[in-house]
Design a protein around this motif. Structure first.
Motif, PDB file in Angstrom:
ATOM      1  N   GLU A 196       0.838  -1.194   0.000  1.00 51.73           N
ATOM      2  CA  GLU A 196       0.000   0.000   0.000  1.00 51.73           C
ATOM      3  C   GLU A 196       0.879   1.251   0.000  1.00 51.73           C
ATOM      4  OE1 GLU A 196      -4.038   1.619   2.240  1.00 51.73           O
ATOM      5  OE2 GLU A 196      -3.187  -0.298   2.820  1.00 51.73           O
ATOM      6  N   VAL A 197       0.515   2.237  -0.828  1.00 49.68           N
ATOM      7  CA  VAL A 197       1.327   3.461  -0.915  1.00 49.68           C
ATOM      8  C   VAL A 197       0.916   4.448   0.182  1.00 49.68           C
ATOM      9  CG1 VAL A 197       1.602   3.192  -3.425  1.00 49.68           C
ATOM     10  CG2 VAL A 197      -0.244   4.647  -2.541  1.00 49.68           C
ATOM     11  N   ALA A 198       1.784   5.411   0.429  1.00 50.41           N
ATOM     12  CA  ALA A 198       1.490   6.433   1.443  1.00 50.41           C
ATOM     13  C   ALA A 198       0.452   7.416   0.898  1.00 50.41           C
ATOM     14  CB  ALA A 198       2.771   7.168   1.812  1.00 50.41           C
ATOM     15  N   LEU A 199      -0.268   8.079   1.810  1.00 49.09           N
ATOM     16  CA  LEU A 199      -1.273   9.067   1.414  1.00 49.09           C
ATOM     17  C   LEU A 199      -0.628  10.137   0.536  1.00 49.09           C
ATOM     18  CD1 LEU A 199      -4.316   9.786   1.976  1.00 49.09           C
ATOM     19  CD2 LEU A 199      -3.460  11.449   3.611  1.00 49.09           C
ATOM     20  N   GLY A 200      -1.309  10.483  -0.555  1.00 48.23           N
ATOM     21  CA  GLY A 200      -0.764  11.500  -1.446  1.00 48.23           C
ATOM     22  C   GLY A 200      -0.010  10.891  -2.621  1.00 48.23           C
TER      23      GLY A 200
END
Length: 557
Positions: free
Chosen positions: A402-406
């Motif tokens: 999962e990627v970081a927010l933004g």
């Protein structure tokens, strides 16, 4: 995003989760509505009303006919028709007989139709006579043993039906000559079914209801296996999502929906037909949405509350001089799906109807709806909204983390509406499903802190034409078979009307090959939305050092 930040953005009264186990099958859902709303109108077609009770009786009779053919539980039956009343009747009959619905695009060429019927292993097909000549050209190479032949006027009564059929066949010349000697006419099939007894079958929630064909992430058309519980879940999710505005429909008005999108498309199948069935609504069947004046003329006769459509249709209607002949003041929800809704179209639609277009997002593999903008919003957000009840979305990098927010990542979807896999393609299923049960969509998105997702790119080279998937590999494979073509590449280009359009770039083997030759070949082998808008000839195609064609470079030029 397992914490579901988006729940804070839900309109008041929309639940975080739905209970998809309240029905054991789609048959249970339909039969409940047949009883509960028996006197109500289920469908309106060319001015003719068909009630829930009539749909119940017709579908049971047709189910008895299908059983009399010796079709066994789990056998696949294809439906190849526009939006005519025989469609929902056939769907209900197929499911009640314990069979599986295979939705087929009626505009398919013989090549496309043959692939789908063979892949699905369809034993029978319910087809409208307008496209019977297509079936005749490929039926010998398919497993189809039984053909039920419908005509536009079958359910309109003797006088009107005969007149409509005469016009369709002889005036508009919409039925090319065909020879299918074993075909049985729809009304004859009903007469046979009426003499047989229907043997009740109770499908289970985990059994297959629909094979919904899609290109998936590669070019070969594959069947997304939708179980009874997948479609039930999505109908209930859509009902819960629309509730804040649909609850405002006065008690003395029957909720009425426009079905202008074709029923073979999963958006119309679930969010049109099944949702309307669940809520006891009336569905206005529009057989030809391209005829904008005809659509407006039909809608002017009704009070409309719900309108699921694609950008092209909203745009075509809103810009038509006859738009105001329809009373739009009762419209509660306009859902845009299939392809991105343009801000200019959303703005114009809201100005003219006072009802915002809520853009949603989904795929054949998710039955289809995965996210939507709140139906209470009044401005265009440019996003695909937030995940529906019981649905989880997250963004993944190339390694599946999962990627970081933004940051942007591939949109992955988990929920009760996600398919069981691709029909007889465990290899392809493994490519798109994560170990924790998420479906990887192939779309690249970003999400904000409120849980609103936005699509920024596409991982795969798919082209989206008015909500229909076009896969470059399929077109390139077809074109490669054309004498005179050395090599070719197919890319999407922006198009004001359809969102994207197909551009074909060809390197000639035969110097005399013309654009007209290419277009004629495409017309014979590819359905309308897959045909190129632009045909370009070049001396060579841009390639990587290993010889892979750089589609992106052709797109960027």
């Amino acid at each position: 995003m397992t914490d579901r930040v988006w729940l804070k953005s839900y309109p008041k009264g929309v639940p975080a989760d739905i209970d998809a186990t309240q029905y054991s099958s789609l048959v249970a859902l339909m039969e409940e509505s047949f009883q509960k709303y028996s006197k109500r109108v289920a469908y309106n077609f060319m001015g003719k009303d068909i009630t829930y009770a009539q749909t119940d009786a017709l579908s049971q009779t047709f189910a008895a006919y299908l059983q009399s053919l010796g079709l066994a539980k789990g056998d696949r039956v294809a439906i190849m028709m526009p939006n005519v009343p025989q469609y929902p009747v056939a769907v209900a009959a197929i499911l009640r007989a314990g069979l599986v619905v295979v939705n087929v695009n009626p505009l398919y060429t013989p090549r496309e139709l043959e692939h789908q019927l063979k892949d699905a292993g369809a034993k029978a097909i319910v087809i409208i006579e307008n496209f019977a000549s297509t079936l005749e050209k490929c039926i010998a190479s398919t497993p189809v043993k039984h053909i039920v032949l419908c005509s536009m006027g079958d359910q309109l009564g003797l006088l009107k039906g005969s007149l409509v059929n005469y016009v369709v066949r002889n005036v508009k010349k919409m039925v090319p000559a065909f020879n299918l000697p074993t075909a049985v006419r729809f009304n004859d099939a009903l007469a046979i079914g009426a003499k047989r007894s229907f043997k009740r079958v109770d499908p289970k929630a985990d059994e297959v209801a629909v094979l919904q064909y899609t290109g998936g992430t590669t070019g070969v058309s594959k069947g997304a296996v939708l179980l009874h519980r997948n479609v039930i879940a999505n109908a209930l999710q859509s009902e819960a999502w629309n509730a804040p505005v649909m609850q405002k429909v006065p008690a003395n008005e029957q909720p009425t929906s426009v079905c202008a999108l074709p029923l073979y498309h999963i958006f119309a199948f679930t969010v049109g037909m099944m949702l309307s069935m669940r809520t006891g609504g009336k569905l206005i069947l529009i057989p030809n949405p391209r005829d904008i004046p005809g659509v407006l003329k039909e809608l002017s006769k009704h009070t409309i509350h719900s309108f699921p459509a694609v950008n092209t249709l909203f745009n075509g209607l809103a810009n038509h001089p006859d738009f105001n002949t329809v009373d739009w003041s009762h419209l509660k929800v306009s859902v845009g799906g299939g392809t991105a809704v343009q801000s200019s179209v959303a703005k114009l639609w809201f100005e003219k109807t006072g009802c915002p277009i809520c853009e949603g997002y989904g795929l054949s593999e998710t039955s289809p709806s995965a996210s939507c903008n709140p139906v209470t919003s009044t401005e265009y957000t440019g996003t695909i909204g937030v995940p529906l009840p019981s649905t989880y979305l997250k963004l993944l990098d190339d390694d599946g983390n999962e990627v970081a927010l933004g940051q942007s990542g591939e949109i992955a979807i988990k929920g009760p509406q996600v398919m069981a896999g691709y029909w007889q393609r465990p290899d392809e299923t493994a490519k798109v499903m994560t170990p924790d049960g998420y479906f990887k969509s192939g779309d690249i998105g970003v999400v904000d802190e409120r849980g609103f997702f936005k699509i920024v790119d596409r991982k795969k080279d798919m082209i989206l034409v008015s909500g229909f998937n076009v896969f470059p590999t399929e077109l390139e494979d077809v074109l490669a078979q054309m004498p005179g073509v050395m090599e070719c590449a197919c890319v999407g280009m922006p198009d004001a009307k359809t969102g994207e359009a197909v551009k074909l770039v060809i390197v000639k083997k035969d110097p005399n090959l013309s654009e007209a030759d290419v277009r004629a070949f495409c017309k014979e082998n590819l359905t309308g939305y897959k045909q190129p808008k632009v045909v370009e000839f070049r001396v060579e195609l841009p390639k990587t050092p290993v010889g892979k064609i750089l589609r992106r470079e052709l797109r960027d030029k």
